[in-house]
Design a protein around this motif. Structure first.
Motif, mmCIF file in Angstrom:
data_model
loop_
_atom_site.group_PDB
_atom_site.id
_atom_site.type_symbol
_atom_site.label_atom_id
_atom_site.label_comp_id
_atom_site.label_asym_id
_atom_site.label_seq_id
_atom_site.Cartn_x
_atom_site.Cartn_y
_atom_site.Cartn_z
ATOM 1 N N GLU A 226 3.423 -11.729 6.394
ATOM 2 C CA GLU A 226 3.175 -13.081 5.906
ATOM 3 C C GLU A 226 1.934 -13.144 5.017
ATOM 4 O OE1 GLU A 226 2.852 -15.662 9.255
ATOM 5 O OE2 GLU A 226 4.828 -15.141 10.065
ATOM 6 N N ALA A 227 0.977 -12.245 5.245
ATOM 7 C CA ALA A 227 -0.300 -12.283 4.531
ATOM 8 C C ALA A 227 -0.285 -11.482 3.231
ATOM 9 C CB ALA A 227 -1.416 -11.768 5.432
ATOM 10 N N ALA A 228 0.801 -10.772 2.948
ATOM 11 C CA ALA A 228 0.850 -9.892 1.773
ATOM 12 C C ALA A 228 1.875 -10.372 0.753
ATOM 13 C CB ALA A 228 1.177 -8.467 2.209
ATOM 14 N N GLN A 229 1.542 -10.181 -0.519
ATOM 15 C CA GLN A 229 2.453 -10.563 -1.587
ATOM 16 C C GLN A 229 3.556 -9.523 -1.794
ATOM 17 O OE1 GLN A 229 0.241 -11.553 -5.167
ATOM 18 N NE2 GLN A 229 -1.391 -12.488 -3.968
ATOM 19 N N LYS A 230 3.241 -8.271 -1.524
ATOM 20 C CA LYS A 230 4.206 -7.183 -1.716
ATOM 21 C C LYS A 230 4.172 -6.261 -0.514
ATOM 22 C CE LYS A 230 5.702 -3.799 -5.184
ATOM 23 N NZ LYS A 230 5.401 -3.201 -6.507
ATOM 24 N N SER B 81 -2.817 -8.456 -1.859
ATOM 25 C CA SER B 81 -1.769 -8.155 -2.837
ATOM 26 C C SER B 81 -0.659 -7.283 -2.254
ATOM 27 C CB SER B 81 -2.368 -7.465 -4.062
ATOM 28 O OG SER B 81 -2.884 -6.196 -3.724
ATOM 29 N N LYS B 82 -1.044 -6.324 -1.405
ATOM 30 C CA LYS B 82 -0.054 -5.359 -0.911
ATOM 31 C C LYS B 82 -0.306 -5.010 0.551
ATOM 32 C CE LYS B 82 -0.280 -3.167 -5.451
ATOM 33 N NZ LYS B 82 -1.573 -3.804 -5.834
ATOM 34 N N LEU B 83 0.783 -4.818 1.269
ATOM 35 C CA LEU B 83 0.738 -4.263 2.624
ATOM 36 C C LEU B 83 1.406 -2.905 2.600
ATOM 37 C CD1 LEU B 83 0.561 -4.157 5.736
ATOM 38 C CD2 LEU B 83 2.688 -5.498 5.802
ATOM 39 N N PHE B 84 0.692 -1.884 3.061
ATOM 40 C CA PHE B 84 1.274 -0.553 3.238
ATOM 41 C C PHE B 84 1.619 -0.412 4.716
ATOM 42 C CE2 PHE B 84 -1.343 -0.236 -0.554
ATOM 43 C CZ PHE B 84 -0.474 0.388 -1.443
ATOM 44 N N LEU B 85 2.910 -0.348 4.976
ATOM 45 C CA LEU B 85 3.421 -0.437 6.345
ATOM 46 C C LEU B 85 4.082 0.864 6.778
ATOM 47 C CD1 LEU B 85 4.097 -2.346 8.790
ATOM 48 C CD2 LEU B 85 6.233 -2.882 7.592
ATOM 49 N N GLY B 86 3.735 1.336 7.963
ATOM 50 C CA GLY B 86 4.416 2.471 8.565
ATOM 51 C C GLY B 86 5.372 1.983 9.641
#
Length: 250
Positions: A195-199, A164-169
């Motif tokens: 590509e693998a995350a919806q948000k 559902s979500k990617l938390f990216l630094g």
């Protein structure tokens, strides 16, 4: 020249200043201000950035995670706490590498099941004792500087994953160049995570703005939200919102 003295004095107090602000204050054109900034940069007195100037170099070199952990600690913890509120019950999330997203793992306390996919070894160590959290540790070569994995094995696993979500630094946020990091393989992994995350939610303290690094991850309009601290300038916040990015300031 009085204009140059004013610019340097303003920079000494603000660390970063924008061309439009100088135009309004000094009542001169953007062309004139850019010429001033170019001359001052040639003298080694400042660094030009997109739309302005800074006392700090916009180019970032790689630092070990143990050193990065000591920078902007309070801000990173505030950002991490706000990010933890984005996690829902029975969620599936992805956490990339970096000290701010690593801080997020300290504030994850799910009441029900949570699935976490991560490339960060530190994130796993923080979460491993919580029986409500199912962890998928991505495999690959370990980057010593970031305590995270990279490489073809890592990206291959992501071909069969959706969350559902990617938390990216990130290491840098530049409005022309986009989001960047210091390592090319890290950037490629981050692109696969996108590509693998919806948000896509970026966790970045305000010092990351106006900076760029070797490896581009994506354009700014590719992300959904940035969580940052109160050091973000009003103009940077406005620029992000104009690109359709939600900005949360903590």
């Amino acid at each position: 020249m009085q204009r140059h003295e004013y610019i340097l004095k303003k920079l000494a107090s603000k660390k970063h200043i924008e061309v439009l602000e100088l135009c309004e204050t000094l009542k001169v054109s953007a062309v004139t201000i850019r010429k001033d900034l170019k001359l001052l940069e040639e003298k080694g007195l400042l660094f030009r950035t997109h739309g302005g100037a800074s006392l700090e170099s916009p180019y970032i070199n790689e630092k070990a995670v143990i050193d990065k952990e000591k920078i902007s600690v309070e801000e990173k913890n505030g950002i991490a706490q706000a990010a933890a509120q984005r996690i829902n019950e029975n969620d599936s999330i992805m956490i990339a590498s970096g000290t701010t997203v690593q801080a997020l793992s300290k504030f994850i306390k799910p009441k029900n099941k949570l699935t976490v996919i991560t490339s960060s070894l530190y994130v796993v160590l923080h979460l491993i004792h919580d029986k409500n959290i199912e962890i998928l540790q991505l495999g690959g070569y370990v980057r010593h500087s970031s305590a995270s994995v990279i490489g073809a094995y890592t990206t291959h696993i992501l071909n069969n994953i959706s969350c559902s979500k990617l938390f990216l630094g990130v290491d840098g946020i530049d409005f022309e160049y986009g989001l960047s990091t210091t390592n090319l393989e890290e950037a490629q992994l981050n692109q696969k995570m996108l590509e693998a995350a919806q948000k896509i939610i970026v966790l970045a303290d305000s010092t990351k703005f106006g900076k760029k690094s070797f490896a581009k991850i994506c354009n700014i309009n590719r992300i959904d939200e940035i969580i940052t601290d109160s050091g973000i300038s009003a103009s940077n916040k406005r620029k992000l919102e104009e690109k359709g990015v939600k900005v949360t300031v903590v």
